[in-house]
Write an enzyme that holds these catalytic residues in place. Structure first.
Site, PDB file in Angstrom:
ATOM      1  N   PHE A  53       0.670  -1.291  -0.003  1.00 30.27           N
ATOM      2  CA  PHE A  53      -0.010   0.003  -0.099  1.00 30.27           C
ATOM      3  C   PHE A  53       0.822   1.160   0.050  1.00 30.27           C
ATOM      4  CE2 PHE A  53       1.027   0.105   4.536  1.00 30.27           C
ATOM      5  CZ  PHE A  53       1.096   1.595   4.708  1.00 30.27           C
ATOM      6  N   CYS A  55       9.638   1.472   3.165  1.00 35.29           N
ATOM      7  CA  CYS A  55      10.403   0.554   3.611  1.00 35.29           C
ATOM      8  C   CYS A  55      11.791   1.052   3.931  1.00 35.29           C
ATOM      9  CB  CYS A  55      10.465  -0.488   2.662  1.00 35.29           C
ATOM     10  SG  CYS A  55      11.064   0.087   1.158  1.00 35.29           S
ATOM     11  N   SER A  73       5.403  -6.758   3.237  1.00 40.32           N
ATOM     12  CA  SER A  73       5.914  -7.381   4.398  1.00 40.32           C
ATOM     13  C   SER A  73       6.600  -8.552   4.478  1.00 40.32           C
ATOM     14  CB  SER A  73       4.743  -7.493   5.533  1.00 40.32           C
ATOM     15  OG  SER A  73       3.923  -8.522   5.073  1.00 40.32           O
ATOM     16  N   LYS A 111      -1.303  -7.440  -9.190  1.00 36.55           N
ATOM     17  CA  LYS A 111      -2.241  -7.478  -8.027  1.00 36.55           C
ATOM     18  C   LYS A 111      -1.816  -6.357  -7.308  1.00 36.55           C
ATOM     19  CE  LYS A 111      -3.245  -8.540  -4.408  1.00 36.55           C
ATOM     20  NZ  LYS A 111      -3.327  -7.403  -3.222  1.00 36.55           N
TER      21      LYS A 111
HETATM   22  P1  NAD Z   1       1.789  -6.656   3.267  1.00 39.85           P
HETATM   23  O1  NAD Z   1       2.689  -7.684   3.233  1.00 39.85           O
HETATM   24  O2  NAD Z   1       0.526  -6.804   4.240  1.00 39.85           O
HETATM   25  O3  NAD Z   1       0.603  -6.574   1.605  1.00 39.85           O
HETATM   26  C1  NAD Z   1       1.474  -6.763   0.463  1.00 39.85           C
HETATM   27  C2  NAD Z   1       0.729  -7.545  -0.526  1.00 39.85           C
HETATM   28  O4  NAD Z   1       0.607  -8.646  -0.191  1.00 39.85           O
HETATM   29  C3  NAD Z   1      -0.605  -6.731  -0.659  1.00 39.85           C
HETATM   30  O5  NAD Z   1      -0.942  -6.750  -2.315  1.00 39.85           O
HETATM   31  C4  NAD Z   1      -1.588  -7.670  -0.154  1.00 39.85           C
HETATM   32  O6  NAD Z   1      -2.822  -7.770  -0.437  1.00 39.85           O
HETATM   33  C5  NAD Z   1      -0.900  -8.985   0.021  1.00 39.85           C
HETATM   34  N1  NAD Z   1      -1.307  -9.767   1.233  1.00 39.85           N
HETATM   35  C6  NAD Z   1      -1.639  -9.408   2.362  1.00 39.85           C
HETATM   36  N2  NAD Z   1      -1.816 -10.397   3.361  1.00 39.85           N
HETATM   37  C7  NAD Z   1      -1.620 -11.447   2.515  1.00 39.85           C
HETATM   38  C8  NAD Z   1      -1.522 -12.807   2.794  1.00 39.85           C
HETATM   39  N3  NAD Z   1      -1.933 -13.423   4.085  1.00 39.85           N
HETATM   40  N4  NAD Z   1      -1.272 -13.643   2.073  1.00 39.85           N
HETATM   41  C9  NAD Z   1      -0.991 -13.257   0.449  1.00 39.85           C
HETATM   42  N5  NAD Z   1      -0.846 -12.191   0.303  1.00 39.85           N
HETATM   43  C10 NAD Z   1      -1.159 -11.010   1.185  1.00 39.85           C
HETATM   44  O7  NAD Z   1       2.266  -5.095   3.163  1.00 39.85           O
HETATM   45  P2  NAD Z   1       1.808  -3.827   3.298  1.00 39.85           P
HETATM   46  O8  NAD Z   1       1.107  -3.415   4.614  1.00 39.85           O
HETATM   47  O9  NAD Z   1       0.920  -3.412   2.137  1.00 39.85           O
HETATM   48  O10 NAD Z   1       3.084  -2.928   2.990  1.00 39.85           O
HETATM   49  C11 NAD Z   1       3.928  -2.534   3.965  1.00 39.85           C
HETATM   50  C12 NAD Z   1       5.319  -3.429   4.161  1.00 39.85           C
HETATM   51  O11 NAD Z   1       5.801  -3.264   2.955  1.00 39.85           O
HETATM   52  C13 NAD Z   1       6.083  -3.153   5.056  1.00 39.85           C
HETATM   53  O12 NAD Z   1       6.726  -3.971   5.674  1.00 39.85           O
HETATM   54  C14 NAD Z   1       7.328  -2.392   4.208  1.00 39.85           C
HETATM   55  O13 NAD Z   1       8.712  -2.361   4.659  1.00 39.85           O
HETATM   56  C15 NAD Z   1       7.295  -3.235   2.974  1.00 39.85           C
HETATM   57  N6  NAD Z   1       7.694  -2.734   1.778  1.00 39.85           N
HETATM   58  C16 NAD Z   1       9.046  -3.063   1.459  1.00 39.85           C
HETATM   59  C17 NAD Z   1       9.600  -2.524   0.263  1.00 39.85           C
HETATM   60  C18 NAD Z   1      11.005  -2.971   0.010  1.00 39.85           C
HETATM   61  O14 NAD Z   1      11.265  -2.558  -1.157  1.00 39.85           O
HETATM   62  N7  NAD Z   1      11.676  -3.915   0.832  1.00 39.85           N
HETATM   63  C19 NAD Z   1       9.076  -1.426  -0.259  1.00 39.85           C
HETATM   64  C20 NAD Z   1       7.617  -1.097  -0.014  1.00 39.85           C
HETATM   65  C21 NAD Z   1       6.922  -1.820   1.298  1.00 39.85           C
END
Ligand code: NAD
Length: 507
Positions: free
Chosen positions: A159, A291, A236, A183
């Protein structure tokens, strides 16, 4: 049901993109897209059905047959046009992004701009997807490589950068000759969809780019789908690890960029004004939901005396809706995220850290329902406290101390995460020592958020990343292509007398 969610029945439904058509999902499961500053429902997003995911992948598979052979110049020209369209629509894109995500309008433009840089790079694909050739590797034999597209690739995005991170993925995947299923985050899919519309307007052919919405089930379907060859994930650590394991088991190429705990080390010889500004901007910008946020500062020696100045600087930041001019810190994405961050702050107090600045429940006139948390600073933090050990992902800066640069390096190297780190100093020798010894994939020297431009790749490391190759830059060309090595001989009867060769050597 509260007042705001009642609005949901009247708002627009976010569409799927399948085979060049924006279509309404047949799903029975929907979720509201909510403005985090006001709780107003902006749209409803579907959780796509298994049939819809299959249809998107099937469309991408059909489109691959011709797209993979489309001349490289024709592919490049689409991205030349696309970068122009993104520039022309920048203000609208930023406004959509701020409404659904909460970050300030200038930062929303930054989000779009950092994705635009990848689109510009994709337009240079003619120079990036080149193979190698070695002439006369044996008598009359030449060897060369082709970088061929894989087929249908997929991307799953978080997000916090709903423009930049989708643009990390589909432009380079498509420019290299693949087709794509995206997605987006279900929390803020609207700016992503506007970018997808512009991609079609720029000339991405039908079926080459498809979009399905949803959560866990759709992500699992992507991981398992036999016709998807590669998956790129950003989000995450918990979900990324799951995606990596599941998609790898299904035989796919996978890259996952995940959570972080980025340390900024401050040496006492650093330029104080610039360092304080950099720390405050990098810790609290985007409400700490980056991140690469500098969420942890390690104050070395006499720099520990700067805490009051740091707190005073953080106090000057203006907490307000992202749409309001002069806002520094907007809301966090959801009520659940606000409660989670407030929970961390409570835990920090309970665990004995010193709460230097408490941003809980700020007054934000006119936006009383927003998910606001002001800049929050803890000092006296040590490993073992939850506020140090876990990613908070909110406007909370934790301060640790170290007696020397070496002690700071040891602390950071003992932390499992490796997304980013920064050193503030005026000493070239200290900077070089840091750069050499630190075990973190992206290092800033007097640069608080060292996210590389797309001439390079995003190179987070250790627990922040799974898979060898990073997004964008040269690494992603390798990720989205299979290297085929051709060893070739043409017989010239008059000059070549190879005869029978029963050895492994080329003769
Ligand atoms: P998230 O992991 O909750 O969601 C990421 C994606 O996974 C979304 O599209 C979501 O729909 C999907 N998802 C959520 N729960 C799921 C599940 N149980 N099973 C399968 N798919 C699922 O992450 P977020 O809250 O949207 O984003 C924040 C996180 O992303 C933070 O931890 C941040 O550090 C990380 N991030 C990392 C980078 C990087 O380049 N390292 C960049 C941006 C964000």
């Amino acid at each position: 049901m509260n007042e705001m969610s009642r609005v949901a029945t009247q708002v627009a439904n976010v569409k799927l993109l399948i085979d060049g058509e924006f279509v309404e999902s047949k799903s029975t499961q929907w979720r509201d897209v909510v403005n985090p500053a006001t709780q107003v429902v902006l749209a409803r997003v579907p959780f796509a059905t298994a049939d819809e995911v299959d249809a998107a992948v099937a469309a991408a598979k059909r489109a691959f047959v011709t797209w993979r052979k489309t001349p490289i110049g024709a592919r490049a020209r689409i991205f030349l046009k696309y970068q122009q369209l993104i520039r022309e629509n920048m203000a609208e894109l930023a406004a959509i992004l701020t409404a659904e995500q909460g970050k300030t309008l200038p930062d929303a433009e930054g989000d779009v701009f950092r994705g635009l840089e990848v689109v510009e790079h994709a337009a240079a694909i003619g120079n990036l997807q080149l193979g190698e050739l070695a002439n006369n590797v044996a008598g009359g034999v030449d060897t060369y490589t082709l970088l061929q597209p894989l087929g249908v690739c997929a991307g799953i995005t978080p997000f916090n950068f709903p423009a930049m991170i989708p643009l990390w993925m589909f432009p380079m995947a498509i420019a290299t000759g693949n087709t794509f299923v995206l997605k987006p985050s279900e929390q803020d899919p609207m700016v992503t969809m506007r970018l997808v519309e512009l991609a079609l307007e720029a000339g991405v052919p039908k079926g080459v780019l498809n979009v399905v919405h949803g959560g866990e089930d759709v992500v699992n379907a992507i991981c398992d789908h036999a016709d998807i060859k590669a998956v790129s994930f950003v989000g995450s650590t918990r979900v990324g690890t799951h995606v990596y394991n599941r998609a790898s088991l299904a035989g796919k190429r996978v890259q996952c960029m995940m959570g972080a705990k980025n340390h900024a080390v401050v040496l006492p010889d650093a330029n104080k004004e610039q360092t304080l500004n950099a720390l405050v901007g990098a810790a609290f910008g985007a409400a700490g939901q980056r991140c690469m946020a500098a969420s942890t500062a390690v104050l070395v020696g006499d720099a520990q005396a700067w805490i009051p100045d740091l707190v005073a600087r953080a106090r000057t930041l203006k907490v307000n809706a992202g749409i309001e001019p002069g806002t520094d810190v907007g809301p966090v994405i959801s009520c659940a995220a606000r409660e989670r961050v407030e929970g961390f702050i409570g835990d920090g107090v309970r665990e004995g850290a010193t709460l230097e600045l408490d941003g809980r429940k700020p007054d934000v006139a006119g936006y009383e329902n927003g998910n606001f948390i002001g800049p929050t600073i803890f000092s006296g933090v040590t490993p073992g406290m939850r506020i140090y050990d876990e990613e908070i992902f909110g406007p909370v800066l934790v301060l640790l101390t170290a007696e020397s640069l070496d002690a700071a390096i040891a602390l950071i190297n003992a932390n499992p995460n490796g997304n980013g780190t920064a050193l503030f100093t005026q000493s070239g020798a200290a900077a070089r020592r840091f750069q050499e010894e630190i075990d973190v994939g992206q290092v800033g020297i007097n640069v608080p958020i060292p996210v590389p431009v797309p001439l390079f790749s995003f190179t987070g490391s250790r627990a922040s990343k799974l898979g060898d190759l990073g997004p964008y830059g040269k690494q992603v060309v390798m990720f989205y292509t299979q290297t085929k090595t051709v060893t070739q001989r043409w017989f010239d009867d008059d000059t070549l007398h190879v005869g029978v060769n029963t050895t492994i050597s080329l003769k």
